[in-house]
Design an enzyme around this catalytic site. Structure first.
Site, short mmCIF file in Angstrom:
data_model
loop_
_atom_site.label_atom_id
_atom_site.label_comp_id
_atom_site.label_asym_id
_atom_site.label_seq_id
_atom_site.Cartn_x
_atom_site.Cartn_y
_atom_site.Cartn_z
CG ASP A 1 -10.41 -4.46 -0.80
OD1 ASP A 1 -11.38 -4.25 -0.06
OD2 ASP A 1 -9.23 -4.15 -0.49
CG ASP B 1 -11.38 0.63 -0.73
OD1 ASP B 1 -10.95 -0.31 -1.42
OD2 ASP B 1 -10.72 1.15 0.20
CG ASP C 1 -7.15 2.64 -1.00
OD1 ASP C 1 -7.78 2.05 -1.90
OD2 ASP C 1 -6.78 2.08 0.05
CG HIS D 1 -7.50 -6.81 -2.70
ND1 HIS D 1 -7.30 -6.37 -1.42
CD2 HIS D 1 -7.80 -8.14 -2.59
CE1 HIS D 1 -7.47 -7.38 -0.58
NE2 HIS D 1 -7.77 -8.46 -1.26
CE LYS E 1 -4.02 1.96 2.34
NZ LYS E 1 -5.24 1.65 3.05
CG HIS F 1 -3.48 -0.36 -1.83
ND1 HIS F 1 -3.25 -1.37 -0.93
CD2 HIS F 1 -4.71 0.12 -1.55
CE1 HIS F 1 -4.31 -1.51 -0.14
NE2 HIS F 1 -5.21 -0.62 -0.50
#
Ligand code: RNT
Ligand code: ZN
Length: 411
Positions: free
Chosen positions: A319, A290, A288, A280, A222, A256
């Protein structure tokens, strides 16, 4: 256009749509349980912490194992193909007192195995190195405090045993992904020490006895997290070096990296080093964040690399976690988007395009790369869905709306 007509059109450019349908059916994607309850888990009501965050307060999130299981089952009923479900250690099931993370055992996951058998899915796993009081000053396996490190090492070992249990019970290798949030908000004075301690702790975890065929450890890198902006122990360079020397797999999360980096471009080099690549699939928006994955250029490019290099060489897990929309819809849409991009990638004649690349005919290459984007992939998708007993178009969402009314909004 009918499927037959689409199939004929594809045949002219050397594509066998029947093979594409067969190949797509073989790709099992690991569906992340944590979109169902905003990475909450069943230990406390604290929510996610450790550089990750969910935003939004959409009604209907799963509050119990039973609710999460039924939501997952419902989502899977709208997704073509057979898939896997990805669990986190914080989703252990506890009768009465919560067993702490260092003492977790297969017993805490027996109901999940029972459910997986019934639902016809395989399981993957993740130790949970976040949302816990023993994350001390933002550190777990790299903490300078040996007691803290020991707690998390024991957690890692306990999780490997659980992954082994999943693999044996469900007769399918279990990928277990290690992601540690460890890092510092501001510039540290020592960047080496935490990385050395992290490597040492991971070595202690992977030294435990486990069946290397049943358990497939992956290590996720990350760039930074919220509140951990200046230094991440498990950086990309750390992960690549560690994974390559210890012969485990590195995991690339699409959120990431610096936003202008192409994650798809990294895959071929990773494949050469590791033989397999874990992924992911996520969507960063400015950070990041998501977000639910869309059929955008990044997803398309990643899917193309996966298809070109052989899906059997990839561990594909989703993810993301959006708490501002219907969570079941988020699962279904993301899975279907991933499958659609994989299918579209299978419907491109890569061999003939590669010939153009090698002969230096970049004009034809560019023209065809673009023109092929408008070939009738949706007819092949529709046929794939028909054969899987799933609807091809957006009418799956009617079922989600009904489920929301009948089930989610009553919570
Ligand atoms: C965090 C990592 C990690 C988590 C899950 C919940 O930035 O992406 O993979 O999202 O383990
Ligand atoms: Zn991730």
């Amino acid at each position: 256009m009918s499927y037959r007509e689409a199939s004929k059109k594809y045949a002219k450019i050397g594509i066998d749509t029947e093979k594409a349908i067969r190949d797509l059916g073989k790709i099992a994607i690991s569906l992340h349980c944590w979109q169902g309850d905003d990475v909450g888990g069943f230990e406390s009501t604290g929510g996610a912490s450790g550089g990750i965050a969910t935003t939004g307060n959409y009604p209907g999130k799963a509050r119990t194992p039973q609710e999460l299981m039924s939501d997952l089952e419902f989502a899977l009923s709208l997704i073509p193909g057979s898939h896997r479900v990805n669990l986190h250690a914080c989703y252990g099931i506890h009768e009465g007192k919560v067993t702490d993370r260092d003492k977790l055992s297969p017993a805490n996951f027996a109901p999940w195995v029972k459910w997986a058998k019934k639902a016809g899915v395989k399981l993957d796993f993740n130790p949970t190195f976040f949302s816990h009081g023993n994350v001390k000053d933002g550190l777990t396996l790299s903490s300078p405090d040996p007691k803290i490190r020991k707690f998390w090492i024991d957690h890692g070992i306990a999780c490997i045993k659980i992954a082994e249990y999943f693999a044996k019970e469900l007769k399918s290798p279990c990928a277990i992904n290690f992601w540690m949030p460890d890092g510092y908000k501001d510039e540290p004075s020592d960047r080496l020490g935490p990385r050395q301690r992290m490597a040492d702790s991971l070595d202690k975890i992977f030294k435990c006895k486990y069946d290397k065929k049943a358990v497939v450890p992956t290590l996720e890198s990350k760039l930074f997290g919220i509140g951990v902006e200046s230094y991440t122990v498990g950086s990309h360079e750390f992960v690549m070096g560690y994974a390559a020397t210890r012969k485990i797999l590195a995991l690339l999360d699409m959120g990431h990296f610096h936003l202008s980096e192409s994650v798809a471009d990294k895959i071929s080099a990773f494949l050469m080093t590791f033989g397999k690549v874990a992924f992911h699939i996520s969507r960063p928006v400015r950070w990041d964040s998501d977000h639910v994955i869309r059929q955008n250029d990044d997803l398309r490019a990643a899917a193309q690399e996966i298809v070109k290099m052989g899906p059997q060489n990839f561990i594909v897990a989703l993810d993301y976690f959006d708490a501002s929309i219907n969570r079941v819809a988020a699962w279904v849409l993301g899975m279907r988007n991933m499958q659609k991009e994989l299918l579209k990638a299978m419907l491109v004649p890569w061999k003939s395009l590669t010939k153009l690349q090698e002969s230096g005919d970049f004009t034809t290459q560019l023209v065809l790369q673009e023109e092929y984007k408008n070939y009738p992939a949706e007819e092949v998708w529709a046929e794939f869905c028909r054969r899987s007993g799933r609807v091809a178009d957006e009418s799956w969402f009617d079922a989600v709306r009904k489920y929301e009314k009948d089930v989610l909004l009553k919570r």
